[in-house]
Design a protein around this motif. Structure first.
Motif, PDB file in Angstrom:
ATOM      1  N   GLN A  37      -5.633  16.014 -26.884  1.00 21.29           N
ATOM      2  CA  GLN A  37      -5.393  14.832 -27.729  1.00 21.29           C
ATOM      3  C   GLN A  37      -4.622  13.723 -27.003  1.00 21.29           C
ATOM      4  O   GLN A  37      -4.763  12.562 -27.340  1.00 21.29           O
ATOM      5  CB  GLN A  37      -4.595  15.233 -28.985  1.00 21.29           C
ATOM      6  N   ILE A  38      -3.813  14.104 -26.010  1.00 22.18           N
ATOM      7  CA  ILE A  38      -2.924  13.161 -25.322  1.00 22.18           C
ATOM      8  C   ILE A  38      -3.210  13.183 -23.832  1.00 22.18           C
ATOM      9  O   ILE A  38      -3.353  14.246 -23.238  1.00 22.18           O
ATOM     10  CB  ILE A  38      -1.437  13.545 -25.535  1.00 22.18           C
ATOM     11  N   LEU A  39      -3.259  11.998 -23.221  1.00 23.61           N
ATOM     12  CA  LEU A  39      -3.391  11.881 -21.769  1.00 23.61           C
ATOM     13  C   LEU A  39      -2.121  11.236 -21.241  1.00 23.61           C
ATOM     14  O   LEU A  39      -1.707  10.182 -21.733  1.00 23.61           O
ATOM     15  CB  LEU A  39      -4.604  11.036 -21.396  1.00 23.61           C
ATOM     16  N   VAL A  40      -1.492  11.885 -20.276  1.00 21.98           N
ATOM     17  CA  VAL A  40      -0.269  11.377 -19.642  1.00 21.98           C
ATOM     18  C   VAL A  40      -0.574  11.126 -18.177  1.00 21.98           C
ATOM     19  O   VAL A  40      -1.071  12.005 -17.477  1.00 21.98           O
ATOM     20  CB  VAL A  40       0.896  12.386 -19.791  1.00 21.98           C
ATOM     21  N   LEU A  41      -0.280   9.904 -17.720  1.00 19.12           N
ATOM     22  CA  LEU A  41      -0.437   9.551 -16.305  1.00 19.12           C
ATOM     23  C   LEU A  41       0.935   9.489 -15.668  1.00 19.12           C
ATOM     24  O   LEU A  41       1.808   8.761 -16.130  1.00 19.12           O
ATOM     25  CB  LEU A  41      -1.103   8.175 -16.152  1.00 19.12           C
ATOM     26  N   ASP A  42       1.132  10.250 -14.618  1.00 20.55           N
ATOM     27  CA  ASP A  42       2.353  10.210 -13.822  1.00 20.55           C
ATOM     28  C   ASP A  42       1.980   9.426 -12.571  1.00 20.55           C
ATOM     29  O   ASP A  42       1.309   9.943 -11.685  1.00 20.55           O
ATOM     30  CB  ASP A  42       2.803  11.626 -13.492  1.00 20.55           C
ATOM     31  N   GLU A  43       2.392   8.158 -12.535  1.00 21.80           N
ATOM     32  CA  GLU A  43       1.961   7.241 -11.473  1.00 21.80           C
ATOM     33  C   GLU A  43       3.083   7.010 -10.469  1.00 21.80           C
ATOM     34  O   GLU A  43       4.198   6.674 -10.838  1.00 21.80           O
ATOM     35  CB  GLU A  43       1.544   5.908 -12.112  1.00 21.80           C
ATOM     36  N   LYS A  44       2.746   7.185  -9.202  1.00 17.58           N
ATOM     37  CA  LYS A  44       3.713   6.985  -8.119  1.00 17.58           C
ATOM     38  C   LYS A  44       3.459   5.630  -7.452  1.00 17.58           C
ATOM     39  O   LYS A  44       2.315   5.269  -7.180  1.00 17.58           O
ATOM     40  CB  LYS A  44       3.571   8.109  -7.090  1.00 17.58           C
ATOM     41  N   ASP A  45       4.551   4.908  -7.213  1.00 12.06           N
ATOM     42  CA  ASP A  45       4.495   3.614  -6.532  1.00 12.06           C
ATOM     43  C   ASP A  45       5.606   3.630  -5.483  1.00 12.06           C
ATOM     44  O   ASP A  45       6.719   3.166  -5.729  1.00 12.06           O
ATOM     45  CB  ASP A  45       4.694   2.491  -7.552  1.00 12.06           C
ATOM     46  N   GLY A  46       5.306   4.200  -4.317  1.00 15.64           N
ATOM     47  CA  GLY A  46       6.347   4.384  -3.299  1.00 15.64           C
ATOM     48  C   GLY A  46       7.330   5.424  -3.801  1.00 15.64           C
ATOM     49  O   GLY A  46       6.965   6.566  -4.062  1.00 15.64           O
ATOM     50  N   LYS A  47       8.585   5.008  -3.998  1.00 19.06           N
ATOM     51  CA  LYS A  47       9.593   5.924  -4.529  1.00 19.06           C
ATOM     52  C   LYS A  47       9.789   5.736  -6.030  1.00 19.06           C
ATOM     53  O   LYS A  47      10.638   6.395  -6.631  1.00 19.06           O
ATOM     54  CB  LYS A  47      10.919   5.723  -3.798  1.00 19.06           C
TER      55      LYS A  47
END
Length: 128
Positions: A68-78
């Protein structure tokens, strides 16, 4: 939030894992949620660098698994940003054929930013 996700992953066994073509896991199903790891540099140019995508085949599998839920863990450098949206919203999201694969577009303007510093375009979109 990113640290909380790491802690959760150490303590919880996923129901299913998804791997890229190099054998590296990029997504995990936990009960009714899908956790997907992304890099900011991989945002889609055709959406003004404000979207990610998921293969339509994987999306349909997630729907079949009851996610039901989509979680994005997005990295941008540190820097890390954690975004959340519902599968229900993505069912009506645009689809595009990218690199020969049909994909569901995850527009970040339609996601909730759970953690991390918001970018100017996100603040502007939310206040409009």
């Amino acid at each position: 939030m990113h640290k909380a996700i790491q802690k959760f992953q150490k303590e919880t066994t996923p129901n299913k894992m998804f791997y890229n073509d190099k054998g590296t896991p990029f997504g995990y199903v936990y009960d009714d949620s899908f956790l997907k790891f992304e890099q900011k540099k991989d945002r889609l140019r055709i959406f003004n660098y404000r979207a990610h995508a998921i293969d339509e085949e994987i999306f349909e599998e997630l729907v079949g698994l009851g996610v039901q839920i989509l979680v994005l863990d997005e990295k941008d450098g540190k820097i890390f940003r954690v975004w959340r949206t519902s599968i229900q919203k993505l069912e009506t999201a645009p689809r595009r054929r990218l690199a020969g694969t049909k994909r569901v577009i995850i527009e970040l303007t339609k996601c909730e930013l759970l953690s991390g510093d918001p970018e100017e375009w996100y603040i502007a979109k939310r206040s409009a």
